[in-house]
Design a protein around this motif. Structure first.
Motif, PDB file in Angstrom:
ATOM      1  N   GLN A  47       2.306   1.814  -3.443  1.00  0.00           N
ATOM      2  CA  GLN A  47       1.279   2.337  -4.329  1.00  0.00           C
ATOM      3  C   GLN A  47       1.161   3.849  -4.141  1.00  0.00           C
ATOM      4  O   GLN A  47       1.092   4.607  -5.106  1.00  0.00           O
ATOM      5  N   GLU A  73      -9.633  -4.001  -5.486  1.00  0.00           N
ATOM      6  CA  GLU A  73      -9.428  -3.320  -6.768  1.00  0.00           C
ATOM      7  C   GLU A  73      -7.962  -2.997  -6.938  1.00  0.00           C
ATOM      8  O   GLU A  73      -7.299  -2.585  -5.991  1.00  0.00           O
ATOM      9  N   ASP A 123      -6.503  -6.923  -1.011  1.00  0.00           N
ATOM     10  CA  ASP A 123      -5.630  -5.754  -0.863  1.00  0.00           C
ATOM     11  C   ASP A 123      -4.689  -5.547  -2.042  1.00  0.00           C
ATOM     12  O   ASP A 123      -3.649  -4.918  -1.900  1.00  0.00           O
ATOM     13  N   GLY A 133      -6.816  -0.551  -8.766  1.00  0.00           N
ATOM     14  CA  GLY A 133      -6.595   0.878  -8.953  1.00  0.00           C
ATOM     15  C   GLY A 133      -5.751   1.077 -10.199  1.00  0.00           C
ATOM     16  O   GLY A 133      -5.505   0.144 -10.958  1.00  0.00           O
ATOM     17  N   SER A 134      -5.266   2.303 -10.405  1.00  0.00           N
ATOM     18  CA  SER A 134      -4.424   2.510 -11.584  1.00  0.00           C
ATOM     19  C   SER A 134      -2.987   2.697 -11.136  1.00  0.00           C
ATOM     20  O   SER A 134      -2.725   3.077 -10.007  1.00  0.00           O
ATOM     21  N   CYS A 135      -2.069   2.442 -12.037  1.00  0.00           N
ATOM     22  CA  CYS A 135      -0.658   2.508 -11.672  1.00  0.00           C
ATOM     23  C   CYS A 135      -0.300   3.946 -11.297  1.00  0.00           C
ATOM     24  O   CYS A 135      -0.843   4.896 -11.836  1.00  0.00           O
ATOM     25  N   ALA A 184       0.839  -1.205   0.000  1.00  0.00           N
ATOM     26  CA  ALA A 184       0.000   0.000   0.000  1.00  0.00           C
ATOM     27  C   ALA A 184       0.870   1.250   0.000  1.00  0.00           C
ATOM     28  O   ALA A 184       0.576   2.229  -0.683  1.00  0.00           O
ATOM     29  N   LYS A 229      -2.800  -4.175  -5.321  1.00  0.00           N
ATOM     30  CA  LYS A 229      -2.517  -2.815  -5.758  1.00  0.00           C
ATOM     31  C   LYS A 229      -1.842  -2.854  -7.129  1.00  0.00           C
ATOM     32  O   LYS A 229      -1.124  -3.795  -7.453  1.00  0.00           O
TER      33      LYS A 229
END
Lengths: 451, 394
Positions: free
Chosen positions: A149, A443, A169, A445-447, A146, A171
């Motif tokens: 990320q 999810e 979790d 998410g986006s990079c 996290a 990422k």
């Protein structure tokens, strides 16, 4: 506090310093011109190896660190090249990554999320690390993932077996090579049903934390699907060292299989306890009483000694794999050889997965032509490779999890050496342990390139 | 100024200057030089310095003034952290509610624990607080998993409601911010090889440290503080004079707990994750060490102690054998290996050992902690005997 001394010389001096400060500041905030965080500009690139050097998983951490140092050597073209020679992708040339010499910094996670994050942040903020890797606990891996990320750094997970790391979790900046609880359950269940029969009654002892839960659930689901029945599932505190009070009621519970969802020292102690209570020799429901350990490692088998003989479990990789199961697992011997030559003993599965992760990251950078996390992520997503000791492997794009064959092992009845503690029973093909990416939620998410 | 006498004012100003200039002071070595390893002026560590400084200052209000040794202060730090993350998840990513609520929650929690624990004093009080903290740790790590996230810890997620914020469209979890200024935003200034990082989160924490420090000075100098010192010197005598000490103790305990909660809230504001091990007894023990190392009962001591321990944890633990070999590369081969072999046990994973040795040295030679060291030096420098003794203590 001293008095303020104003002299002509002093004023001119400080004025000059202030002027210099204003004249040539290279100012960049988190949202400025650099393409991504910690873009390496010199002739070197820094990787951050964040492993437990103290605490319950220090053994695994030490082995991970050995593998990282070996990987750096091979990337820089020193040593015998190890798995670089067998790796299916030939982008790496042994001249560092993208022509930059690989350097590294190390840190101690203490197997605590807080300490791990502090250590990772200092690598990012102070040492300019462009990738963080390591960890040998799922709690730590999830926490550091996290953080990476957020910071815009790639995280290559080390020894983390919980479903959550690439499930709930997951990422976009995090990637895992190691297998997970679900795969352990799916690989073990058929073998267990085959050896022990389909009408067994299981009793679970589960380490009372995230990894324990997902492992218990995975094993329950897959064994129940085979026709087993779960009599009871008891949670044991993570810090527990004496399991006799948990093992004592097992024999009279009507169960005939004990599943130990424990890892590391926990497993060593609970298994020893179970053996001392005579569970292995006992009979229940007219059958031999059996014990199962879903996640095995050689270091654990060493700790438990003779008690592991004949006990089934699963593992990500074992040093004897290529010799036992053939050339499909090429790379294993090359890695064992160079590791053995450098350190004098064969590598553990923790060492193997971290070595692979380092190579995979470096290779992805080469293929993407950049260290930019978004480019590297793209290069890793859906990447199919071979020759890293696990046979053909896929880095799935949907959850950044590797899919490869899973080893079912049992404790060796007649070990010939200190390292020959596990015997490979069967190799479950990747297709049998593949699951739908959406079943665990979460999810990607986006990079995030950070800048 | 601000109701402080001259000495206290200058102490507060000195601390303010230190906080303001820390990014420069803590980076004494140019970037890229061999000694840059020892620079501590990066945001994460500076934030830790001030946050643990707040924690230790609060702990010292209890331990330093009343002599009640709480071995469970980490429970309040943890409770504050969890409350803070929940605010970031539910209300808004702005850190203000998180910091406020975490202080309040820790305060309420400490009323509960204090009310029970303060029925005993001395070692029994310590054991009671330790028991409560370990209980909170065990609860947070397992039973309360839906609230605390268990072993994985509680963190912000993409699908959190955050009812005060607008819809999130970036596809990334928003970072904690103060009215749009992200805590991780930094201004980096490069002056002739030196790299100074001025970080938003650090300065927010720094300002709060100054406020906390000011409040602590006022408490130390107040009649209330005097009453607490009376409790330390002889509680029985106070009771015989017909005075009920319980309300004073409870108030002190709660204030101290709120400091810990404030530190916890700041920690999650800088880095939105709360884990159960933040409540473990080792974390409680750490703040005791910080206070003793810095100087019990002094104002500035705990801040210094916190800084020293965090410095060791973050800088020494990162030196590895590879770096040592680089440093001593100028020596002949055999000698180099020898020197490295001697030093190696004390760095890297051996940082606990170095810290332990230093702790012993401080306890044996400087029972008053770092503050005593400072006073000794100051006395030597000024050549005076002991009129300065009380300078930064009491």
């Amino acid at each position: 506090m001293s008095k303020l001394d104003l002299t002509r010389r002093g004023v001119i001096k400080s004025g000059a310093v202030a002027g210099a400060g204003l004249a040539l500041p290279t100012i960049f905030t988190a949202s400025s011109a650099a393409a991504y965080v910690n873009e390496p500009t010199g002739s070197t690139v820094t990787l951050g190896f964040n492993v437990p050097q103290t605490g319950p998983y220090a053994d695994e951490g030490a082995d991970e660190l050995r593998a990282y140092m070996l990987a750096v050597e091979h990337l820089n073209g020193e040593g015998d090249g190890g798995m670089l020679n067998t790796f299916s992708s030939k982008a790496l040339k042994g001249n560092g990554i993208l022509g930059k010499k690989v350097e590294y910094v190390t840190g101690d996670t203490q197997t605590k999320p807080d300490a791990a994050r502090a250590s990772a942040r200092s690598m990012i903020e102070k040492d300019g690390a462009v990738m963080i890797t390591g960890g040998s606990s799922s709690g730590v891996a999830v926490a550091v993932q996290a953080l990476c990320q957020e910071a815009g750094i790639i995280f290559m997970a080390g020894l983390t077996h919980s479903n959550d790391t690439t499930g709930k979790d997951k990422k976009a900046n995090g990637f895992r090579h190691f297998f997970n609880s679900y795969m352990s359950g799916a690989a073990l269940a058929p073998i267990l049903a085959d050896r022990y029969g389909k009408d067994r009654k299981a009793y679970h002892l589960t380490a009372d934390y995230n990894w324990g839960y997902t492992t218990e659930e995975a094993v329950r689901t897959s064994t129940e699907a085979m026709g087993w029945e779960t009599v009871a599932a008891v949670k044991t505190p993570l810090a527990q060292t004496d399991f006799s009070s948990y093992v004592a009621p097992v024999l009279n519970s009507g169960a005939d299989v004990l599943v130990l969802n424990h890892y590391g020292g926990n497993m060593v102690n609970s298994l020893t306890s179970a053996v001392q209570f005579g569970l292995r020799a006992a009979q229940a429901n007219g059958k031999n009483f059996e014990i199962v350990v879903p996640l095995y490692s050689r270091l654990m088998a060493k700790g438990a000694g003779k008690n592991v003989a004949g006990i089934f479990g699963s593992t990500n990789w074992h040093w004897s794999l290529e010799n036992v199961a053939g050339a499909r697992y090429a790379g294993t011997n090359a890695f064992v050889k160079s590791f053995g030559e450098k350190y004098g003993f064969p590598p553990s599965q923790a060492a193997h997965t971290t070595y692979c992760q380092t190579l995979l990251y470096a290779d992805a950078c080469e293929r993407a032509g950049t260290f930019n996390p978004c480019g590297v992520g793209q290069a890793l997503e859906g990447f199919e490779f071979d020759g890293l000791g696990n046979g053909p492997t896929l880095y799935r794009a949907e959850d950044h999890q590797c899919f490869k064959d899973v080893l079912v092992v049992k404790g060796n009845e007649n070990p010939t050496s200190d390292f020959d503690l596990l015997e490979i029973v069967d190799v479950t093909p990747a297709a049998a342990v593949t699951y739908d990416a959406s079943i665990f939620g979460g999810e990607l998410g986006s990079c995030n390139p950070g800048a | 100024m601000l109701g402080l006498n001259k000495k206290d004012t200058s102490l507060l100003v000195a601390v303010a200057l230190l906080v303001a200039l820390a990014p420069i002071i803590l980076n004494p070595f140019p970037e890229g030089s061999a000694l840059a390893q020892f620079n501590a002026g990066y945001p994460d560590l500076m934030q830790r310095f001030v946050i643990f400084g707040i924690f230790a200052v609060g702990f010292n209000i209890l331990f330093g003034l009343t002599g009640y040794l709480s071995f469970g202060h980490a429970a309040f730090l943890g409770a504050g952290s969890y409350a803070g993350v929940w605010m970031l998840k539910l209300l808004t990513i702005n850190v203000i509610p998180a910091i406020l609520i975490s202080t309040v929650v820790a305060g309420l929690f400490s009323i509960l624990i204090g009310y029970i624990s303060l029925r005993r004093s001395g070692i029994y009080f310590s054991i009671l607080t330790l028991a409560f903290a370990q209980m909170s740790f065990a609860l947070a790590a397992s039973v309360l998993t839906p609230i605390t996230g268990g072993e994985t810890g509680l963190q912000t997620a993409l699908d959190d409601p955050r009812i005060l914020d607008g819809a999130n469209t970036t596809g990334n979890i928003p970072a904690p911010s103060l009215f749009g200024m992200e805590m991780s935003d930094s201004l980096q200034v490069n002056v002739a090889g030196w790299l100074w990082t001025f970080n938003v989160g650090y300065y927010l924490a720094g300002v709060i440290l100054l406020i906390a420090f000011y409040v602590a000075i006022r408490i130390f100098r107040s009649p209330f503080g005097l009453m607490l010192r009376a409790i330390k010197s002889n509680q029985q005598r106070l009771t015989y004079t017909g005075l009920n000490t319980r309300p004073y103790m409870l108030a002190c305990f709660v204030i101290s707990g709120m400091y810990a909660g404030l530190a916890g809230g700041l920690m999650v504001a800088m880095d939105p994750l709360a884990g159960a091990e933040r409540m473990q007894w080792t974390a409680s023990g750490e703040v005791v060490l910080m206070t003793i190392l810095g100087g019990i009962g002094t104002l500035i001591g705990p801040v210094l102690g916190a800084g020293l321990i965090k410095y060791f944890e973050n800088i020494f633990s990162k030196i590895n054998s590879n770096l040592l070999h680089e440093w001593f590369a100028f020596l002949p081969d055999g000698l180099e290996d020898f020197v490295v072999a001697i030093i190696y046990p004390f760095i890297g994973k051996g940082w606990h050992l170095t810290l332990g040795l230093m702790f012993m040295a401080v306890i044996i030679f400087l029972p008053g902690g770092l503050v005593e060291l400072g006073q000794k030096i100051a006395r030597k420098m000024s050549g005076k005997s002991d009129d300065k003794q009380t300078k930064s203590t009491e």
